[in-house]
Scaffold this motif. Sequence first.
Motif, PDB file in Angstrom:
ATOM      1  N   GLY A 198       0.810  -1.215   0.000  1.00  0.00           N
ATOM      2  CA  GLY A 198       0.000   0.000   0.000  1.00  0.00           C
ATOM      3  C   GLY A 198       0.838   1.258   0.000  1.00  0.00           C
ATOM      4  N   SER A 199       1.984   1.201   0.660  1.00  0.00           N
ATOM      5  CA  SER A 199       2.845   2.392   0.695  1.00  0.00           C
ATOM      6  C   SER A 199       3.402   2.709  -0.686  1.00  0.00           C
ATOM      7  N   ARG A 200       3.682   1.678  -1.483  1.00  0.00           N
ATOM      8  CA  ARG A 200       4.150   1.911  -2.858  1.00  0.00           C
ATOM      9  C   ARG A 200       3.049   2.523  -3.709  1.00  0.00           C
ATOM     10  N   VAL A 201       1.838   2.059  -3.506  1.00  0.00           N
ATOM     11  CA  VAL A 201       0.704   2.621  -4.248  1.00  0.00           C
ATOM     12  C   VAL A 201       0.529   4.096  -3.888  1.00  0.00           C
ATOM     13  N   CYS A 202       0.604   4.410  -2.602  1.00  0.00           N
ATOM     14  CA  CYS A 202       0.492   5.807  -2.163  1.00  0.00           C
ATOM     15  C   CYS A 202       1.621   6.648  -2.732  1.00  0.00           C
ATOM     16  N   LEU A 203       2.816   6.089  -2.763  1.00  0.00           N
ATOM     17  CA  LEU A 203       3.959   6.793  -3.323  1.00  0.00           C
ATOM     18  C   LEU A 203       3.748   7.072  -4.815  1.00  0.00           C
ATOM     19  N   LEU A 204       3.244   6.091  -5.548  1.00  0.00           N
ATOM     20  CA  LEU A 204       2.976   6.275  -6.978  1.00  0.00           C
ATOM     21  C   LEU A 204       1.896   7.337  -7.209  1.00  0.00           C
ATOM     22  N   ILE A 205       0.872   7.332  -6.386  1.00  0.00           N
ATOM     23  CA  ILE A 205      -0.184   8.338  -6.507  1.00  0.00           C
ATOM     24  C   ILE A 205       0.385   9.720  -6.226  1.00  0.00           C
ATOM     25  N   PHE A 206       1.232   9.811  -5.207  1.00  0.00           N
ATOM     26  CA  PHE A 206       1.855  11.090  -4.862  1.00  0.00           C
ATOM     27  C   PHE A 206       2.752  11.590  -5.994  1.00  0.00           C
ATOM     28  N   VAL A 207       3.514  10.700  -6.604  1.00  0.00           N
ATOM     29  CA  VAL A 207       4.386  11.084  -7.727  1.00  0.00           C
ATOM     30  C   VAL A 207       3.556  11.537  -8.917  1.00  0.00           C
ATOM     31  N   GLN A 208       2.456  10.857  -9.165  1.00  0.00           N
ATOM     32  CA  GLN A 208       1.564  11.276 -10.254  1.00  0.00           C
ATOM     33  C   GLN A 208       0.990  12.655  -9.991  1.00  0.00           C
ATOM     34  N   ALA A 209       0.598  12.911  -8.757  1.00  0.00           N
ATOM     35  CA  ALA A 209       0.058  14.232  -8.413  1.00  0.00           C
ATOM     36  C   ALA A 209       1.121  15.302  -8.610  1.00  0.00           C
ATOM     37  N   LEU A 210       2.348  15.022  -8.214  1.00  0.00           N
ATOM     38  CA  LEU A 210       3.436  15.988  -8.410  1.00  0.00           C
ATOM     39  C   LEU A 210       3.708  16.223  -9.890  1.00  0.00           C
ATOM     40  N   ALA A 211       3.582  15.191 -10.687  1.00  0.00           N
ATOM     41  CA  ALA A 211       3.846  15.321 -12.120  1.00  0.00           C
ATOM     42  C   ALA A 211       2.754  16.128 -12.813  1.00  0.00           C
ATOM     43  N   TRP A 212       1.504  15.960 -12.414  1.00  0.00           N
ATOM     44  CA  TRP A 212       0.388  16.627 -13.087  1.00  0.00           C
ATOM     45  C   TRP A 212       0.086  18.010 -12.527  1.00  0.00           C
ATOM     46  N   TYR A 213       0.565  18.332 -11.323  1.00  0.00           N
ATOM     47  CA  TYR A 213       0.221  19.605 -10.698  1.00  0.00           C
ATOM     48  C   TYR A 213       0.588  20.821 -11.551  1.00  0.00           C
ATOM     49  N   PRO A 214       1.807  20.916 -12.105  1.00  0.00           N
ATOM     50  CA  PRO A 214       2.139  22.100 -12.910  1.00  0.00           C
ATOM     51  C   PRO A 214       1.229  22.282 -14.131  1.00  0.00           C
ATOM     52  N   VAL A 215       0.902  21.189 -14.769  1.00  0.00           N
ATOM     53  CA  VAL A 215       0.042  21.263 -15.961  1.00  0.00           C
ATOM     54  C   VAL A 215      -1.357  21.720 -15.576  1.00  0.00           C
ATOM     55  N   LEU A 216      -1.916  21.089 -14.551  1.00  0.00           N
ATOM     56  CA  LEU A 216      -3.274  21.438 -14.133  1.00  0.00           C
ATOM     57  C   LEU A 216      -3.337  22.848 -13.571  1.00  0.00           C
TER      58      LEU A 216
END
Length: 77
Positions: free
Chosen positions: A19-37
């Motif tokens: 679960g911690s890896r899944v949370c980490l992946l979600i967090f990385v995705q959010a960081l990647a998409w934040y500037p665009v959004l």
Amino acid sequence: MFLSQFLKANRASLFAISGSRVCLLIFVQALAWYPVLSEKYLDVERQIKRKTQLSASWQKIQAQSRMMEEKDFLQVD
């Protein structure tokens, strides 16, 4: 090596994701998409502000037009 062999071996490790890896992946995705959004959100805000300004400007033009129609510039006797 065929792809199917890789997928069979990978399936077993797929269930081992914690679960911690899944949370980490979600967090990385959010960081990647934040500037665009964020940029798109600011663009939409600018467009709304510009639309409001243009609407106010158009209303002023219409008011001036009505005022000019009410005046008699050509007085024909």
